[in-house]
Design a protein around this motif. Structure first.
Motif, PDB file in Angstrom:
ATOM      1  N   LEU A 116       0.792  -1.237   0.000  1.00 27.01           N
ATOM      2  CA  LEU A 116       0.000   0.000   0.000  1.00 27.01           C
ATOM      3  C   LEU A 116       0.821   1.282   0.000  1.00 27.01           C
ATOM      4  O   LEU A 116       0.322   2.350  -0.323  1.00 27.01           O
ATOM      5  N   PHE A 117       2.077   1.185   0.409  1.00 26.33           N
ATOM      6  CA  PHE A 117       2.911   2.395   0.461  1.00 26.33           C
ATOM      7  C   PHE A 117       4.005   2.332  -0.602  1.00 26.33           C
ATOM      8  O   PHE A 117       4.488   1.257  -0.949  1.00 26.33           O
ATOM      9  N   ASP A 118       4.395   3.508  -1.090  1.00 26.75           N
ATOM     10  CA  ASP A 118       5.488   3.568  -2.064  1.00 26.75           C
ATOM     11  C   ASP A 118       6.822   3.431  -1.364  1.00 26.75           C
ATOM     12  O   ASP A 118       7.787   2.917  -1.936  1.00 26.75           O
ATOM     13  N   LYS A 119       6.883   3.922  -0.133  1.00 25.63           N
ATOM     14  CA  LYS A 119       8.136   3.878   0.619  1.00 25.63           C
ATOM     15  C   LYS A 119       7.783   3.815   2.108  1.00 25.63           C
ATOM     16  O   LYS A 119       6.812   4.439   2.543  1.00 25.63           O
ATOM     17  N   ILE A 120       8.588   3.072   2.843  1.00 23.96           N
ATOM     18  CA  ILE A 120       8.369   2.954   4.286  1.00 23.96           C
ATOM     19  C   ILE A 120       9.716   3.211   4.958  1.00 23.96           C
ATOM     20  O   ILE A 120      10.740   2.658   4.535  1.00 23.96           O
ATOM     21  N   ILE A 121       9.695   4.075   5.966  1.00 23.29           N
ATOM     22  CA  ILE A 121      10.943   4.412   6.659  1.00 23.29           C
ATOM     23  C   ILE A 121      10.775   4.052   8.133  1.00 23.29           C
ATOM     24  O   ILE A 121       9.769   4.413   8.759  1.00 23.29           O
ATOM     25  N   THR A 122      11.752   3.337   8.671  1.00 25.98           N
ATOM     26  CA  THR A 122      11.650   2.995  10.091  1.00 25.98           C
ATOM     27  C   THR A 122      13.013   3.077  10.769  1.00 25.98           C
ATOM     28  O   THR A 122      14.054   3.188  10.121  1.00 25.98           O
ATOM     29  N   LEU A 123      12.954   3.026  12.097  1.00 23.80           N
ATOM     30  CA  LEU A 123      14.163   3.088  12.913  1.00 23.80           C
ATOM     31  C   LEU A 123      14.495   1.687  13.414  1.00 23.80           C
ATOM     32  O   LEU A 123      13.705   1.085  14.157  1.00 23.80           O
ATOM     33  N   ASP A 124      15.629   1.153  12.976  1.00 23.58           N
ATOM     34  CA  ASP A 124      16.124  -0.122  13.462  1.00 23.58           C
ATOM     35  C   ASP A 124      15.098  -1.254  13.432  1.00 23.58           C
ATOM     36  O   ASP A 124      14.688  -1.772  14.479  1.00 23.58           O
ATOM     37  N   ALA A 125      14.709  -1.642  12.226  1.00 23.35           N
ATOM     38  CA  ALA A 125      13.816  -2.798  12.083  1.00 23.35           C
ATOM     39  C   ALA A 125      14.522  -4.019  12.668  1.00 23.35           C
ATOM     40  O   ALA A 125      15.754  -4.106  12.640  1.00 23.35           O
ATOM     41  N   HIS A 126      13.747  -4.960  13.180  1.00 23.46           N
ATOM     42  CA  HIS A 126      14.324  -6.017  14.004  1.00 23.46           C
ATOM     43  C   HIS A 126      15.394  -6.871  13.330  1.00 23.46           C
ATOM     44  O   HIS A 126      16.444  -7.136  13.922  1.00 23.46           O
ATOM     45  N   SER A 127      15.144  -7.332  12.095  1.00 21.79           N
ATOM     46  CA  SER A 127      16.088  -8.322  11.530  1.00 21.79           C
ATOM     47  C   SER A 127      16.112  -8.265  10.006  1.00 21.79           C
ATOM     48  O   SER A 127      15.182  -7.740   9.373  1.00 21.79           O
ATOM     49  N   PRO A 128      17.142  -8.837   9.383  1.00 22.27           N
ATOM     50  CA  PRO A 128      17.201  -8.888   7.916  1.00 22.27           C
ATOM     51  C   PRO A 128      15.984  -9.591   7.297  1.00 22.27           C
ATOM     52  O   PRO A 128      15.488  -9.184   6.256  1.00 22.27           O
ATOM     53  N   MET A 129      15.488 -10.653   7.975  1.00 23.82           N
ATOM     54  CA  MET A 129      14.303 -11.377   7.461  1.00 23.82           C
ATOM     55  C   MET A 129      13.091 -10.448   7.402  1.00 23.82           C
ATOM     56  O   MET A 129      12.305 -10.468   6.456  1.00 23.82           O
ATOM     57  N   PHE A 130      12.945  -9.649   8.447  1.00 21.13           N
ATOM     58  CA  PHE A 130      11.816  -8.717   8.523  1.00 21.13           C
ATOM     59  C   PHE A 130      11.968  -7.648   7.433  1.00 21.13           C
ATOM     60  O   PHE A 130      11.022  -7.365   6.697  1.00 21.13           O
ATOM     61  N   ILE A 131      13.174  -7.115   7.295  1.00 19.99           N
ATOM     62  CA  ILE A 131      13.433  -6.064   6.297  1.00 19.99           C
ATOM     63  C   ILE A 131      13.140  -6.593   4.884  1.00 19.99           C
ATOM     64  O   ILE A 131      12.500  -5.920   4.078  1.00 19.99           O
ATOM     65  N   LYS A 132      13.580  -7.813   4.621  1.00 21.58           N
ATOM     66  CA  LYS A 132      13.400  -8.411   3.291  1.00 21.58           C
ATOM     67  C   LYS A 132      11.915  -8.531   2.917  1.00 21.58           C
ATOM     68  O   LYS A 132      11.537  -8.396   1.762  1.00 21.58           O
TER      69      LYS A 132
END
Ligand code: R5P
Length: 284
Positions: A116-132
């Motif tokens: 739903l979003f074109d871009k999402i920005i966050t602070l220190d997402a938990h893990s590489p799996m989550f980021i992927k």
């Protein structure tokens, strides 16, 4: 400024922090509930083709739902680019199927937001799996402590990643502070958290004042266990910098005397430290 800044009424403090830093006036959506609990969102007038929605995805599922409602509503009114600036995205710790039948909730949330979003920005997402799972839509911001945060933490001469998962953010800190880095081995057992220090790293700890880096401190168990381990290996004092805490005053009460802890983002008071605000805005 080409975009309109949008947030929810109950996160005024959070939204205002970013609005002030961006020198813009935000508009607010209102979440209400039917008597039975059904969530509704009322959107304000939007007069831009680009919107930045400042909203945390917190533990309450309603916070995900209202962000999805808002994104859909913005698309319907013809907004072309929608960015979600969510310093905190909960559920990142559910990033794998650890036991049969377990649902990786974090991956589902990541996938849904990325549609739903074109871009999402966050602070220190938990893990590489989550980021992927955000399918390249996520900009994950790791922040090193600035002078102000360092002053709060006191003297530091070594950076310690609480576990392998914290190593990326700990590397960023170690590089910025020009300090050596060690990475702890953490395991969750039926008896709680177990943390190990290798013999080689143990020698480095004697007489040192390490700074533990982690993404979140929840029960405080990881920090307390890590701090005790570091002290056992000869550390003089232990400080910690975590990116997220549900409530810093509760955490201080739990770990006080064992570890001097600061947070970049205190969820309870909606406070984001200025070094994190600056880095998150740079990612827009
Ligand atoms: C785990 O992988 C996380 O990075 C944190 O270390 C953990 O979730 C902290 O939780 P608690 O404070 O309950 O030990």
């Amino acid at each position: 400024m080409s975009f309109q800044l949008l947030g929810f009424e109950d996160e005024r403090q959070l939204v205002s922090t970013f609005a002030k830093a961006l020198n813009t006036k935000p508009v607010f959506a209102l979440e209400t509930r039917y008597r039975a609990g059904e969530l509704t969102v009322r959107m304000p007038d939007i007069d831009s083709k680009e919107v930045v929605l400042v909203a945390n995805i917190d533990e309450d599922p309603g916070s995900t739902l209202r962000v999805l409602f808002a994104a859909k509503a913005l698309r319907h009114t013809g907004v072309k680019k929608i960015t979600l600036l969510a310093p905190w995205i909960a559920y990142g710790r559910q990033d794998r199927v650890a036991r049969p039948g377990e649902v990786p909730g974090g991956l589902i949330i990541a996938d849904t937001l990325s549609r739903l979003f074109d871009k999402i920005i966050t602070l220190d997402a938990h893990s590489p799996m989550f980021i992927k799972a955000f399918r390249k839509k996520l900009v994950n911001v790791c922040v090193a402590p600035d002078k102000q945060v360092q002053d709060l933490l006191g003297s530091i001469d070594l950076v310690v990643a609480a576990d392998k998962g914290a190593s990326q953010r700990a590397k960023v800190c170690a590089k910025a502070l020009k300090l050596p880095l060690i990475i702890l081995e953490k395991q969750r057992t039926n008896n709680g958290v177990q943390i190990q220090v290798t013999q080689k790293d143990g020698k480095q700890l004697v007489g040192k004042r390490p700074l533990i880096i982690d993404d979140i401190s929840d029960t405080g168990g990881t920090l307390v266990t890590a701090a005790s381990m570091l002290r056992e290996h000869g550390a003089l004092s232990v400080a910690a910098l975590v990116s997220h805490v549900p409530d810093i005053s509760l955490l201080h009460a739990r770990v006080g005397g064992i570890v001097q802890v600061e947070a970049l983002h205190d969820h309870m008071t909606q406070t984001v430290h200025s070094c994190a605000v600056t880095s998150l805005i740079r990612a827009l």
